[in-house]
Design a protein around this motif. Structure first.
Motif, PDB file in Angstrom:
ATOM      1  N   THR A 105     -24.291  63.879  15.356  1.00 26.37           N
ATOM      2  CA  THR A 105     -23.982  62.487  15.007  1.00 26.37           C
ATOM      3  C   THR A 105     -22.485  62.168  15.012  1.00 26.37           C
ATOM      4  N   GLN A 107     -19.108  60.998  16.029  1.00 23.33           N
ATOM      5  CA  GLN A 107     -18.738  60.044  17.072  1.00 23.33           C
ATOM      6  C   GLN A 107     -17.922  60.678  18.197  1.00 23.33           C
ATOM      7  N   ARG A 130     -22.685  54.587  19.168  1.00 29.77           N
ATOM      8  CA  ARG A 130     -22.584  53.727  17.995  1.00 29.77           C
ATOM      9  C   ARG A 130     -23.499  54.255  16.905  1.00 29.77           C
ATOM     10  N   ASP A 131     -23.005  54.280  15.686  1.00 24.16           N
ATOM     11  CA  ASP A 131     -23.807  54.652  14.516  1.00 24.16           C
ATOM     12  C   ASP A 131     -24.469  56.024  14.655  1.00 24.16           C
ATOM     13  N   GLU A 141     -31.975  53.022  21.302  1.00 24.46           N
ATOM     14  CA  GLU A 141     -31.269  54.134  20.678  1.00 24.46           C
ATOM     15  C   GLU A 141     -31.800  55.468  21.199  1.00 24.46           C
TER      16      GLU A 141
END
Length: 167
Positions: A105, A107, A130-131, A141
């Motif tokens: 996760t 970035q 993103r996120d 996603e």
């Protein structure tokens, strides 16, 4: 690159076979256009699916939608086998990794991986980050998972040789 303990299994190898160097197995993973991922369903049945993957930083990375079967399987059991190879009996090299698929996760790592996907497939796989996930152009996603092998196998052909790598 991590250096595994490497051994040739004489039971499954021709007398003139030599162990496949780990760097050769990594190259096979890095250049593969397609891999197969095996996960375990909640009821214990195996689930096998083809996918595109990227080899980077001593690991293999793949992505999956949040509701896809492989993602659902990984929520209860992260153990996987990931493999690639040739469908020909007497040519090529088959490589199998065993390990745990861990969600990625961060970035900065995801941006590097998104770049690697785009580069490997000449821009056919484009992701925004993103996120803590990849985002498709349509907004969908894709969760990213990393498999750092605990052990791996290379199956050379002509001469036939089975090499085992333990990390």
């Amino acid at each position: 690159m991590r250096t595994p303990d490497t051994s040739l299994d004489p039971r499954f190898s021709d007398p003139d076979a030599v162990p496949t160097p780990w760097s050769t197995a990594v190259d096979a993973l890095a250049t593969a256009q397609l891999c197969w991922l095996t996960t375990v369903r909640r009821d214990g049945r195996p689930h096998v699916t083809p996918l595109v993957a990227v080899a980077l930083d001593d690991a293999v990375h793949f992505c999956s939608g949040p509701a896809e079967q492989k993602t659902l399987n990984l929520r209860h059991d992260p153990h996987v086998a990931l493999l690639t190879g040739s469908t020909e009996w007497d040519r090529g090299l088959d490589v199998v990794l065993e390990g745990r698929a861990v969600r990625t996760t961060e970035q900065q790592v995801l941006r590097r991986l998104a770049g690697a996907w785009g580069e490997k497939w000449d821009g056919q796989w484009q992701f925004d980050v993103r996120d803590g996930a990849f985002r498709h152009a349509d907004g969908g996603e894709a969760l990213v998972f990393t498999v750092t092998p605990d052990r791996a196998f290379a199956f050379a052909k002509n001469p036939f040789g089975q090499t085992r790598y333990v990390f």
